[in-house]
Design an enzyme around this catalytic site. Structure first.
Site, PDB file in Angstrom:
ATOM      1  N   HIS A  95      -7.075  -5.870  -1.764  1.00  0.00           N
ATOM      2  CA  HIS A  95      -5.755  -6.129  -2.363  1.00  0.00           C
ATOM      3  C   HIS A  95      -5.310  -7.559  -2.052  1.00  0.00           C
ATOM      4  O   HIS A  95      -4.754  -7.835  -0.989  1.00  0.00           O
ATOM      5  CB  HIS A  95      -4.738  -5.133  -1.809  1.00  0.00           C
ATOM      6  N   LYS A 128      -4.735  -1.750 -11.912  1.00  0.00           N
ATOM      7  CA  LYS A 128      -3.599  -1.674 -11.001  1.00  0.00           C
ATOM      8  C   LYS A 128      -2.431  -1.017 -11.729  1.00  0.00           C
ATOM      9  O   LYS A 128      -2.043  -1.422 -12.821  1.00  0.00           O
ATOM     10  CB  LYS A 128      -3.188  -3.078 -10.546  1.00  0.00           C
ATOM     11  N   HIS A 173      -1.196  -0.476   0.229  1.00  0.00           N
ATOM     12  CA  HIS A 173      -0.104  -0.909   1.118  1.00  0.00           C
ATOM     13  C   HIS A 173       0.892   0.216   1.448  1.00  0.00           C
ATOM     14  O   HIS A 173       2.093   0.094   1.269  1.00  0.00           O
ATOM     15  CB  HIS A 173       0.601  -2.164   0.621  1.00  0.00           C
ATOM     16  N   ASP A 177      -2.809  -7.512   1.222  1.00  0.00           N
ATOM     17  CA  ASP A 177      -1.739  -7.721   0.231  1.00  0.00           C
ATOM     18  C   ASP A 177      -1.264  -9.168   0.292  1.00  0.00           C
ATOM     19  O   ASP A 177      -0.066  -9.461   0.256  1.00  0.00           O
ATOM     20  CB  ASP A 177      -0.586  -6.741   0.463  1.00  0.00           C
TER      21      ASP A 177
END
Length: 388
Positions: free
Chosen positions: A51, A133, A192, A255
Site C-alpha cells: 500500500h 482499490k 490500514h 500507506d
C-alpha cells in the site's frame, strides 16, 4: 553473479551462496562470490509494501515515481504496490497503461499497480494489474458490484463506509470500519486497519489484512502532520494493535502518502491526510527483532512473504526461481528520517531504531548501497510472476 553471506533461508540463518541474474538461479553452501557481505549483515527477502501512494503524474510536486521508489529502497522495500487516487485517477484502460509506462521508465523498485473502480472493467481486467482499490465512496457503485462479482483479481478495501467521508473527523469511529466489511465479498484485502476488532472480524470473514506503523506509534491527531485516514485511534486501541495486532495481521504496510510542507501547513480542516513512511516500516519491524520483541520468521512473514502471497507474486522468499530481490540489514543504532522522498518531515522523525538497511538488490542489480540509490529499472512484478 554469486553473492554470499548470512542468509534467512526456510526459517533459519545459514551461510549461503546465491547465484542470481534477474531471478535466483541456484542456492548452495560454497562458491567463489562476486559479492560477499560482512559477518554482521543478514541477507533477507526484500520487503513488499502492499500500500503506497507513489503520486507522480500531475501530483509530481508532492512525490515522483523516482523519489518514492528511491525512498522505498532506502527503507529496504524491493517491491511497491501503487494506489490509483492520482491526478488523473487510474481508472480507465488508457490511464492504467500510462501508469504502467510511467513506472517502467522511472521505478527503482519492482512494482505493481491497482486500478480504481472502473466502468471499463472488462478491458482493464485483461491488463497485468495487481487488482482494484475500493475506496469508501466506491462501495455503493454498480461497477464495484460488477468487479466484486466477476474479477478474480485482488480487491483492496479502505475499510470505512461512505458516511465516514461526510461527518466530522471526531465522529469517524471504529464502527464505520466494521460496517464496511459487510459490503464486500470474494478475494478481499483489508488495508490500514486501525483497531483489533476490525482486524479480527476481517480474518473471521476470510479476508487478508494489514496494519500500519503510524496507527500503532503516532500519538493521535495532534496536528496536520499526524492527520491520516482512517484516523489514528486512542492509546488503548494503539496498544492492542502493537501487543496483539502485530501478531495476528497478515502484513504490515506503510500507506506512504506524501504531501508538501505547504499543504501540511494549512489549517487542520483543510490540510490533506497522509504520512510518508515507506522507508520506516522495515527497519521498525527488524528493530523489534533485534530487541527480542518479535521472532525473525514472523517479521519476514509480515514484511515479505505474506504480502507476496496476498498479491500473488514470485517474491518475498529466498527460493530458486523467485525474484532476485534482497534486503541486507545489520544491527546499528540510528534515528529515523526520510532521505530521498520530497517529504522532509513526518511524525516519526527521530524515532530510535536498531536495524539499518545496508544494501538492496532489485532484480539482481544493486539498487542501494547504504548511501546512494542507483538508476536501475524495476519490473512489473505482476506481469513477471504470471510469465513464470
Amino acid at each position: 553473479m554469486w553473492i554470499r553471506g548470512k542468509t534467512y533461508y526456510y526459517g533459519e540463518i545459514t551461510e549461503l551462496c546465491i547465484n542470481i541474474d534477474r531471478n535466483i538461479r541456484e542456492i548452495r553452501k560454497n562458491c567463489k562470490p562476486d559479492i560477499e557481505f560482512r559477518p554482521d549483515e543478514l541477507i533477507l527477502p526484500s520487503s513488499v509494501d502492499i500500500h503506497v501512494h507513489v503520486r507522480g503524474a500531475k501530483l509530481s510536486y508532492k512525490e515522483t515515481v523516482t523519489s518514492a521508489t528511491s525512498e522505498a529502497v532506502y527503507g529496504g522495500v524491493g517491491t511497491v504496490f501503487d494506489m490509483p487516487n492520482t491526478i488523473p485517477p487510474v481508472n480507465t484502460k488508457e490511464r492504467v497503461i500510462e501508469r504502467l509506462r510511467e513506472f517502467d521508465l522511472y521505478a527503482r523498485t519492482n512494482y505493481g499497480i491497482y486500478s480504481g473502480v472502473t466502468k471499463e472493467f472488462e478491458e482493464v481486467d485483461k491488463i497485468p494489474i495487481a487488482g482494484y482499490k475500493i475506496f469508501p465512496e466506491d462501495l455503493e457503485k454498480e461497477e464495484t458490484k460488477l468487479i466484486l462479482e466477476k474479477s478474480k483479481k485482488l480487491k483492496i478495501l479502505h475499510p470505512e463506509i461512505p458516511l465516514a467521508l461526510t461527518v466530522d473527523r471526531r465522529l469517524r469511529d471504529k464502527w464505520m470500519e466494521l460496517a464496511s466489511l459487510y459490503m464486500v465479498n470474494g478475494k478481499i484485502h483489508i488495508t490500514h486497519i486501525t483497531n483489533l476488532e476490525t482486524l479480527r472480524l476481517a480474518k473471521n470473514l476470510g479476508f487478508s489484512t494489514d496494519i500500519t506503523p503510524h496507527h500503532i506509534l503516532v500519538e493521535g491527531e495532534k496536528d496536520c502532520l499526524s492527520k491520516v485516514n482512517p484516523p489514528i485511534r486512542d492509546y488503548k486501541t494503539r496498544l492492542e494493535l502493537f501487543l496483539l495486532g502485530l501478531h495476528e495481521t497478515d502484513a504490515l504496510a506503510s500507506d506512504h502518502a506524501p504531501h508538501t510542507e505547504r499543504e501540511k501547513s494549512l489549517p487542520f480542516d483543510l490540510c490533506p491526510p497522509g504520512i510518508a513512511t515507506v522507508s520506516f516500516t522495515t527497519p521498525f519491524i527488524y528493530t523489534l527483532v533485534f530487541k527480542g520483541l518479535m521472532e525473525l520468521n514472523r517479521a519476514v512473514k509480515l514484511l515479505a512473504e505474506n504480502p507476496a502471497k496476498i498479491t500473488g507474486i514470485k517474491a518475498g522468499e529466498i527460493k530458486e526461481g523467485y525474484s532476485a530481490t534482497f534486503t541486507i540489514i545489520k544491527r546499528e543504532s540510528w534515528r529515523y528520517s526520510t532521505k530521498f522522498s520530497k517529504v522532509t518531515q513526518t511524525p516519526l522523525d527521530q524515532f530510535p531504531l536498531e536495524a539499518k538497511v545496508t544494501n538492496v538488490i532489485v532484480e539482481g542489480k544493486l539498487a542501494y548501497d547504504g548511501e546512494t540509490v542507483y538508476p536501475i529499472r524495476g519490473v512489473n512484478i505482476i506481469a513477471e510472476s504470471s510469465r513464470n
